[in-house]
Design a protein around this motif. Structure first.
Motif, PDB file in Angstrom:
ATOM      1  N   SER A   2      12.036  15.363  -5.060  1.00  6.07           N
ATOM      2  CA  SER A   2      11.784  13.938  -4.896  1.00  6.07           C
ATOM      3  C   SER A   2      10.688  13.744  -3.863  1.00  6.07           C
ATOM      4  O   SER A   2      10.600  14.480  -2.889  1.00  6.07           O
ATOM      5  N   VAL A   3       9.829  12.759  -4.129  1.00  7.98           N
ATOM      6  CA  VAL A   3       8.718  12.433  -3.242  1.00  7.98           C
ATOM      7  C   VAL A   3       8.739  10.928  -3.027  1.00  7.98           C
ATOM      8  O   VAL A   3       8.796  10.159  -3.981  1.00  7.98           O
ATOM      9  N   GLY A   4       8.705  10.512  -1.779  1.00  7.23           N
ATOM     10  CA  GLY A   4       8.683   9.084  -1.475  1.00  7.23           C
ATOM     11  C   GLY A   4       7.725   8.785  -0.337  1.00  7.23           C
ATOM     12  O   GLY A   4       7.539   9.610   0.562  1.00  7.23           O
ATOM     13  N   PRO A   5       7.087   7.625  -0.361  1.00 12.88           N
ATOM     14  CA  PRO A   5       6.145   7.278   0.709  1.00 12.88           C
ATOM     15  C   PRO A   5       6.870   7.085   2.033  1.00 12.88           C
ATOM     16  O   PRO A   5       7.954   6.515   2.091  1.00 12.88           O
ATOM     17  N   ALA A   6       6.254   7.563   3.114  1.00 13.39           N
ATOM     18  CA  ALA A   6       6.801   7.367   4.455  1.00 13.39           C
ATOM     19  C   ALA A   6       6.017   6.263   5.157  1.00 13.39           C
ATOM     20  O   ALA A   6       6.581   5.262   5.562  1.00 13.39           O
ATOM     21  N   TRP A   7       4.687   6.430   5.299  1.00 15.51           N
ATOM     22  CA  TRP A   7       3.828   5.388   5.850  1.00 15.51           C
ATOM     23  C   TRP A   7       2.382   5.684   5.479  1.00 15.51           C
ATOM     24  O   TRP A   7       2.056   6.737   4.980  1.00 15.51           O
ATOM     25  N   GLU A   8       1.534   4.712   5.771  1.00 19.23           N
ATOM     26  CA  GLU A   8       0.123   4.806   5.402  1.00 19.23           C
ATOM     27  C   GLU A   8      -0.717   4.195   6.515  1.00 19.23           C
ATOM     28  O   GLU A   8      -0.341   3.189   7.101  1.00 19.23           O
ATOM     29  N   VAL A   9      -1.868   4.804   6.793  1.00 20.94           N
ATOM     30  CA  VAL A   9      -2.792   4.294   7.804  1.00 20.94           C
ATOM     31  C   VAL A   9      -4.160   4.113   7.153  1.00 20.94           C
ATOM     32  O   VAL A   9      -4.683   5.035   6.527  1.00 20.94           O
ATOM     33  N   ARG A  10      -4.723   2.911   7.306  1.00 25.88           N
ATOM     34  CA  ARG A  10      -6.073   2.629   6.805  1.00 25.88           C
ATOM     35  C   ARG A  10      -6.994   2.515   8.008  1.00 25.88           C
ATOM     36  O   ARG A  10      -6.755   1.725   8.901  1.00 25.88           O
ATOM     37  N   GLU A  11      -8.071   3.319   7.986  1.00 23.14           N
ATOM     38  CA  GLU A  11      -8.994   3.315   9.111  1.00 23.14           C
ATOM     39  C   GLU A  11     -10.380   3.710   8.627  1.00 23.14           C
ATOM     40  O   GLU A  11     -10.525   4.671   7.863  1.00 23.14           O
ATOM     41  N   ASP A  12     -11.381   2.994   9.059  1.00 23.24           N
ATOM     42  CA  ASP A  12     -12.774   3.281   8.715  1.00 23.24           C
ATOM     43  C   ASP A  12     -12.980   3.444   7.215  1.00 23.24           C
ATOM     44  O   ASP A  12     -13.693   4.336   6.764  1.00 23.24           O
ATOM     45  N   GLY A  13     -12.356   2.604   6.437  1.00 26.66           N
ATOM     46  CA  GLY A  13     -12.532   2.637   4.985  1.00 26.66           C
ATOM     47  C   GLY A  13     -11.759   3.745   4.307  1.00 26.66           C
ATOM     48  O   GLY A  13     -11.793   3.869   3.087  1.00 26.66           O
TER      49      GLY A  13
END
Length: 152
Positions: A2-13
């Motif tokens: 199983s694979v699930g999203p933990a978190w995401e960071v958007r930076e400099d495009g």
């Protein structure tokens, strides 16, 4: 698996995403990992396994989870591979005496040029730093490289 999203960071495009990955095997063994997908490719930040993974299995972990990870993050492997540059398969590396001889040759050539010999072995074998250090130690034990420390 199983694979699930933990978190995401958007930076400099760019976007860097972390995913929780869990593998459960029929014999009760399991692996929990925190994987990172970015423009540079896939890496594994944290691993917990029961029973503990061997170094060879740990080196193979990224290959085990790559397909399901790409499916879960919604990014085709081509997008991440293009951003990371061309991906090469690990070159075939001979085992045994011939492999140790080639490791020693790469190591000495890098030393002679003033380059990092461990990095040279990593590039030649396609293995991680830890695995390359183990190969270098095997070459030393076989007498193909000088001892690391002078012993009195």
């Amino acid at each position: 698996m199983s694979v699930g999203p933990a978190w995401e960071v958007r930076e400099d495009g760019g976007v860097t995403s972390w995913f929780d990955v869990r593998l459960e095997f029929t014999d009760g063994a399991g692996v929990a990992a925190l994987a990172v997908v970015s423009e540079r490719g896939v890496s594994v930040e944290d691993v917990r396994a029961r029973p503990a993974l061997s170094l060879d299995d740990l080196a193979e972990l990224a290959d085990w989870i790559e397909g399901p990870l790409f499916e879960a993050c919604g990014a085709g492997p081509e997008r991440v591979a293009e951003a990371a540059g061309p991906r090469r398969a690990r070159p075939a590396w001979p085992r045994g005496v011939e492999g140790r001889r080639l490791v020693a040759q790469e190591y000495r050539a890098a030393q002679a040029q003033g380059d990092d010999p461990v990095l040279a072995v990593m590039c030649a074998t396609g293995h991680s730093r830890r695995r390359s250090l183990r190969l270098i130690a095997q070459a030393r034990d076989a007498g193909l490289l000088t001892p690391r420390h002078a012993r009195s």
